[in-house]
Design an enzyme around this catalytic site. Structure first.
Site, PDB file in Angstrom:
ATOM      1  N   ALA A 157       0.847  -1.195   0.000  1.00  0.00           N
ATOM      2  CA  ALA A 157       0.000   0.000   0.000  1.00  0.00           C
ATOM      3  C   ALA A 157       0.884   1.248   0.000  1.00  0.00           C
ATOM      4  O   ALA A 157       2.018   1.208   0.474  1.00  0.00           O
ATOM      5  CB  ALA A 157      -0.878  -0.008   1.244  1.00  0.00           C
ATOM      6  N   GLY A 199       0.839  -5.128   1.026  1.00  0.00           N
ATOM      7  CA  GLY A 199      -0.258  -5.222   0.065  1.00  0.00           C
ATOM      8  C   GLY A 199       0.181  -5.850  -1.251  1.00  0.00           C
ATOM      9  O   GLY A 199      -0.635  -6.481  -1.944  1.00  0.00           O
ATOM     10  N   GLU A 211       0.019  -9.432  -0.621  1.00  0.00           N
ATOM     11  CA  GLU A 211      -1.406  -9.785  -0.478  1.00  0.00           C
ATOM     12  C   GLU A 211      -2.070  -9.886  -1.854  1.00  0.00           C
ATOM     13  O   GLU A 211      -2.912 -10.746  -2.098  1.00  0.00           O
ATOM     14  CB  GLU A 211      -2.111  -8.734   0.398  1.00  0.00           C
ATOM     15  CG  GLU A 211      -1.629  -8.784   1.847  1.00  0.00           C
ATOM     16  CD  GLU A 211      -2.207  -7.665   2.701  1.00  0.00           C
ATOM     17  OE1 GLU A 211      -1.929  -6.484   2.399  1.00  0.00           O
ATOM     18  OE2 GLU A 211      -2.946  -7.964   3.652  1.00  0.00           O
ATOM     19  N   GLU A 226       4.133  -5.085   7.556  1.00  0.00           N
ATOM     20  CA  GLU A 226       3.257  -4.055   8.141  1.00  0.00           C
ATOM     21  C   GLU A 226       3.534  -3.808   9.613  1.00  0.00           C
ATOM     22  O   GLU A 226       3.441  -2.680  10.095  1.00  0.00           O
ATOM     23  CB  GLU A 226       1.780  -4.460   7.957  1.00  0.00           C
ATOM     24  CG  GLU A 226       1.239  -4.264   6.549  1.00  0.00           C
ATOM     25  CD  GLU A 226       1.467  -5.453   5.631  1.00  0.00           C
ATOM     26  OE1 GLU A 226       2.328  -6.307   5.976  1.00  0.00           O
ATOM     27  OE2 GLU A 226       0.820  -5.542   4.583  1.00  0.00           O
TER      28      GLU A 226
HETATM   29  C1  3H9 Z   1       0.533  -2.187   3.472  1.00  0.00           C
HETATM   30  O1  3H9 Z   1       0.812  -2.722   2.442  1.00  0.00           O
HETATM   31  C2  3H9 Z   1      -0.816  -2.265   4.129  1.00  0.00           C
HETATM   32  C3  3H9 Z   1      -1.698  -3.333   3.564  1.00  0.00           C
HETATM   33  O2  3H9 Z   1      -1.503  -4.556   4.235  1.00  0.00           O
HETATM   34  C4  3H9 Z   1      -3.148  -2.995   3.751  1.00  0.00           C
HETATM   35  C5  3H9 Z   1      -3.676  -1.854   3.001  1.00  0.00           C
HETATM   36  C6  3H9 Z   1      -5.157  -1.678   3.089  1.00  0.00           C
HETATM   37  N1  3H9 Z   1       4.512   3.543   0.168  1.00  0.00           N
HETATM   38  O3  3H9 Z   1      13.288   2.450   0.928  1.00  0.00           O
HETATM   39  P1  3H9 Z   1      13.689   3.082  -0.356  1.00  0.00           P
HETATM   40  C7  3H9 Z   1       9.251   5.110  -1.097  1.00  0.00           C
HETATM   41  S1  3H9 Z   1       1.634  -1.218   4.300  1.00  0.00           S
HETATM   42  C8  3H9 Z   1       4.952   4.752  -0.195  1.00  0.00           C
HETATM   43  O4  3H9 Z   1      14.649   4.205  -0.300  1.00  0.00           O
HETATM   44  P2  3H9 Z   1      14.919   0.604  -1.186  1.00  0.00           P
HETATM   45  C9  3H9 Z   1      10.302   5.550  -0.101  1.00  0.00           C
HETATM   46  O5  3H9 Z   1       9.777   6.469   0.815  1.00  0.00           O
HETATM   47  C10 3H9 Z   1       3.072  -1.244   3.300  1.00  0.00           C
HETATM   48  N2  3H9 Z   1       6.243   5.034  -0.485  1.00  0.00           N
HETATM   49  O6  3H9 Z   1      14.203   2.002  -1.425  1.00  0.00           O
HETATM   50  C11 3H9 Z   1      11.340   6.191  -1.016  1.00  0.00           C
HETATM   51  O7  3H9 Z   1      10.876   7.484  -1.346  1.00  0.00           O
HETATM   52  P3  3H9 Z   1      11.917   8.696  -1.533  1.00  0.00           P
HETATM   53  C12 3H9 Z   1       3.840  -2.493   3.461  1.00  0.00           C
HETATM   54  C13 3H9 Z   1       7.116   4.034  -0.381  1.00  0.00           C
HETATM   55  O8  3H9 Z   1      15.126   0.048  -2.538  1.00  0.00           O
HETATM   56  C14 3H9 Z   1      11.272   5.300  -2.260  1.00  0.00           C
HETATM   57  O9  3H9 Z   1       9.993   4.665  -2.219  1.00  0.00           O
HETATM   58  N3  3H9 Z   1       5.097  -2.353   2.778  1.00  0.00           N
HETATM   59  C15 3H9 Z   1       6.719   2.747  -0.008  1.00  0.00           C
HETATM   60  O10 3H9 Z   1      16.045   0.746  -0.242  1.00  0.00           O
HETATM   61  C16 3H9 Z   1      12.350   4.245  -2.308  1.00  0.00           C
HETATM   62  O11 3H9 Z   1      12.347   3.542  -1.078  1.00  0.00           O
HETATM   63  C17 3H9 Z   1       6.205  -1.930   3.394  1.00  0.00           C
HETATM   64  O12 3H9 Z   1       6.228  -1.705   4.578  1.00  0.00           O
HETATM   65  C18 3H9 Z   1       5.353   2.511   0.283  1.00  0.00           C
HETATM   66  N4  3H9 Z   1       4.889   1.297   0.630  1.00  0.00           N
HETATM   67  O13 3H9 Z   1      13.872  -0.296  -0.396  1.00  0.00           O
HETATM   68  C19 3H9 Z   1       7.427  -1.760   2.528  1.00  0.00           C
HETATM   69  N5  3H9 Z   1       7.825   1.933   0.014  1.00  0.00           N
HETATM   70  O14 3H9 Z   1      12.799   8.268  -2.651  1.00  0.00           O
HETATM   71  C20 3H9 Z   1       8.076  -0.450   2.814  1.00  0.00           C
HETATM   72  C21 3H9 Z   1       8.861   2.716  -0.369  1.00  0.00           C
HETATM   73  O15 3H9 Z   1      11.022   9.838  -1.808  1.00  0.00           O
HETATM   74  N6  3H9 Z   1       9.193  -0.197   1.949  1.00  0.00           N
HETATM   75  N7  3H9 Z   1       8.444   3.976  -0.613  1.00  0.00           N
HETATM   76  O16 3H9 Z   1      12.634   8.790  -0.230  1.00  0.00           O
HETATM   77  C22 3H9 Z   1      10.406  -0.769   2.125  1.00  0.00           C
HETATM   78  O17 3H9 Z   1      10.636  -1.561   3.005  1.00  0.00           O
HETATM   79  C23 3H9 Z   1      11.492  -0.352   1.190  1.00  0.00           C
HETATM   80  O18 3H9 Z   1      11.143   0.890   0.650  1.00  0.00           O
HETATM   81  C24 3H9 Z   1      11.747  -1.338   0.026  1.00  0.00           C
HETATM   82  C25 3H9 Z   1      12.708  -0.712  -0.999  1.00  0.00           C
HETATM   83  C26 3H9 Z   1      12.358  -2.619   0.603  1.00  0.00           C
HETATM   84  C27 3H9 Z   1      10.458  -1.655  -0.688  1.00  0.00           C
END
Ligand code: 3H9
Length: 696
Positions: A62, A101, A104, A125
């Protein structure tokens, strides 16, 4: 390319998500997916559907930035249910990271084919203080079993494609062309009843496993709400049909999302990423090429730093002045690598490869070929100056020359070289191979590309880099000195070590400050205090720790410090220390009293935040969120409490903080002098966050 595009490969519709940087499932992507699935299902020429992503991402989940506003329809949970209900077989071609998500969504597809290089599959999450809210807590247990699902959901851990296949999450792992393989897989399913995970039952459930999980939540890094919600939701999957379980998941998701802990953890996520944005550094800043690393000093710090680089694949030259010290350091590296194998953190082959990349040397000249040199010798200015003058002659042109000093003036050190633009402070925290924080000290002349390269290296070695300016203690340790002073004042006033540590640990700190001192060794601070020749209140606050050291109690390593330690290093209250504290208070004519827990926590937090505000105003820290990022990653501050600055903004309140600080100033005097920035923000109804936002 549009956010969602469909390409027909014969009778298979390939739906591709393209929402850079991470394919977050924001509103536009959800609309695109809904339309694409409706069209594919309605098209009689389409017999099967493949869903995939672009680049390195299937989808990271998400869009977290949408959580604070109104969620616009279509929402993710019904969209995924709709995909699962599809009459045509749907195969997820998991081309890359599938998290939250995103996973999911893949679970809503009938089958999953993944590339063998996919390393990030998971439901993280919990790390954002929430639980999977789009059916993840219901479908994952059905796919891989309750126990394995509970483990992944409550830790937020990632698994790779091969582990996913072994667990039953992935149907097929392929070496290349994941979309082609998924299309072929989909064709094989045409005419068969699709396998819908939501219609399956959860396999074997071990009796009592959920109660056991609840009992072990204890000091979960995500705080008290989300872990319990996650367990309740997975338990629901074992007794309820999908629709009922989904409703329960939704309610628990909402409850967790509304907690202050979720807000704090989501703030921490973005704060950490924001810290990588540095003034004077932009997309055009060319990074320096760092392929080889040299470290001067094979003590605890030097070897810990060395290990961090070895673990990330760098070759390492490590230099000492005596054979004995060098051998000891190399042995320490070997022992740690071996211990990692024993703990299952690395394979034997990995450990052997890492150790093979170590080149020990007694010659400083051998650092001449390193792209990055890190000095990690004893904390002594004269020595460091001498070393930097020598390194200036040895280091190759363009090499980055870093000092690991935790207190000394990096400008003064850099001035010993003819290339101060190449000098930076890389302040690692002990144990350096484990602690995530890297304070990157920007000296007056440090070049922007050196800062940018240091930040990129931090990420490569798994650290969180945060910029700090030059001052005594930089950001983290300068604040720690304030807080430590207050802890000593509270000791003298009558709060015993176990009361102080107990109060702060109950509040969420990984370890209380006095227990931390015992762990780190009390002799380090003692030496620094003696060099500084303290006077006034600072000298008073040094009395107890100095006496403890003079009693030969250096902390855990000598079996005693503020506490006594048994063989297993379990701490025990020591009446001798209580007596010492009482007698010191008497000698200083301080009347002791019992200090309530709330006061211990408030005084600790406010001293941290007040010093933090001064640091911010002086420009030593770029943002309040940088200060919090440091405290969360280097000082055991609980992420679900946001950090000291976040606490003032969101829990204590700026006005109340100002009032309380002034009240303490009236009672205790100069050490509580209010930071002008807090006074100003309180008067303007401002917050640190608003101030940070103005700087973007
Ligand atoms: C969810 O899914 C809830 C659902 O169960 C239910 C819904 C109803 N959203 O980390 P990086 C941005 S909750 C928005 O530097 P990497 C991040 O801020 C979600 N933005 O890259 C950054 O922006 P900026 C569950 C996001 O390659 C840019 O993308 N998922 C999101 O080192 C690059 O990110 C998570 O918790 C997001 N979901 O790592 C995953 N994710 O360049 C969270 C990233 O402006 N994300 N951004 O600073 C991560 O763990 C890492 O970002 C990931 C990539 C491993 C994906």
């Amino acid at each position: 390319m549009a956010v969602v595009e469909t390409e027909k490969q014969g009778d298979v519709a390939v739906i591709r998500m393209n929402n850079p940087p991470v394919n977050a499932l924001g509103h536009a992507l959800r609309v695109g997916l809904q339309d694409a699935f409706n069209a594919a299902n309605a098209d009689p020429a389409v017999k099967a559907i493949v869903l995939t992503g672009t680049g390195k991402f299937f989808s990271a989940g998400a869009d977290i930035t949408e959580f604070r506003g109104e969620m616009k329809e279509p929402n993710l949970p019904p969209l995924i249910d709709h995909i699962e209900k599809s009459a045509k077989p749907v195969v997820a071609a998991v081309n890359g990271t599938a998290l939250g998500g995103g996973l999911e969504l893949a679970l809503g597809c009938h089958y999953r084919v993944a590339g063998k290089d996919v390393r990030q599959l998971g439901l993280p999450e919990i790390k954002l203080g929430i639980i999977p809210g789009a059916g993840g807590t219901q479908r994952l247990p059905r796919a891989i079993g309750a126990e394995a699902a509970l483990q992944l959901i409550t830790t937020g851990a990632f698994i790779d494609a091969s582990k996913g296949a072994a667990a039953g999450l992935i149907d097929k792992v392929v070496d290349s062309d994941v979309v082609g393989a998924a299309v072929a897989f989909a064709r094989e399913q045409v005419g068969k009843t699709p396998r819908r995970i939501g219609e399956q039952k959860v396999g074997k459930v071990t009796a009592g496993m959920f109660d056991k999980a609840r009992a072990s939540i204890g000091r979960h890094p995500s705080g008290p709400v989300a872990p319990k919600a996650a367990i309740d939701a997975v338990e629901a999957a074992t007794t309820m049909a999908l629709s009922e379980g989904n409703a329960k998941e939704r309610a628990l998701f909402r409850e967790a999302a509304a907690s202050p802990y979720a807000r704090a953890l989501q703030y921490a996520f973005f704060a950490e990423r924001q810290a990588a944005n540095l003034p004077g550094v932009g997309p055009d800043t060319k990074l320096r090429d760092v392929k080889t690393v040299g470290i001067l000093g094979a003590g605890t710090m030097g070897t810990g730093i060395g290990l961090a680089f070895l673990n990330a694949g760098y070759p390492l030259t490590i230099v000492e002045t005596t054979q004995e010290a060098l051998d000891k350091g190399v042995q320490r590296i070997k022992d740690t690598l071996d211990a990692n194998v024993k703990r299952g953190r690395a394979t034997e082959a990995q450990a052997a490869d890492r150790f093979a990349r170590v080149t020990p040397s007694l010659k400083l000249e051998d650092l001449g070929s390193s792209d990055l040199i890190i000095e990690a010798v004893f904390e002594n200015m004269a020595l460091k100056k001498e070393i930097f003058a020598k390194l200036d002659k040895i280091a190759k042109p363009g090499a980055i020359i870093a000092t690991n000093t935790s207190t000394l003036d990096v400008d003064e050190i850099a001035a010993e070289t003819k290339r101060p633009q190449d000098v930076v402070g890389l302040h690692f925290f002990s144990p350096a191979n484990i602690m995530r924080l890297l304070e990157i000290v920007r000296a007056e002349k440090t070049a922007p590309d050196v800062m940018a390269t240091s930040m990129a290296i931090a990420k490569k070695i798994g650290k969180v880099g945060v910029q700090a300016g030059v001052c005594d203690g930089f950001v983290g340790n300068r604040m720690l000195a304030s807080y430590g002073g207050e802890v000593q004042a509270m000791n003298l006033e009558g709060a015993m070590p176990q009361e102080i540590d107990g109060a702060l640990e109950k509040w969420g700190m990984a370890m209380g400050p006095l227990a931390v001192s015992d762990l780190a060794g009390l002799d380090v601070g003692y030496r620094i205090r003696k060099e500084r020749k303290l006077t006034g209140e600072a000298a008073q606050h040094a009395r107890i720790p100095d006496k403890i050291v003079e009693m030969g109690r250096l902390g855990q390593k000598t079996g005693a410090g503020y506490y006594k330690y048994d063989e297993s290093r379990k701490r025990q209250v020591d009446p001798e220390i209580e007596a010492l504290i009482k007698s010191e208070a008497e000698a200083l004519q301080i009347k002791q009293r019992s200090i309530p827990t709330d006061e211990i926590v408030e005084r600790s937090l406010l001293r941290l935040a007040n010093e933090g505000a001064k640091i911010l105003q002086e420009g030593i820290a770029l943002r309040a969120s940088d200060i919090d990022t440091m405290y969360l990653n280097g000082y055991g501050f609980p992420a679900w409490r946001g950090g000291p600055m976040w606490q003032v903004d969101n829990v204590i309140g700026m006005k109340k903080a100002a009032e309380r600080i002034k009240a303490y100033e009236a009672k205790y005097g100069a050490r509580w002098k209010i930071a002008p920035l807090i006074e100003k923000l309180a008067a303007e109804d401002g917050t640190f966050a608003a101030l940070d936002a103005k700087k973007k």
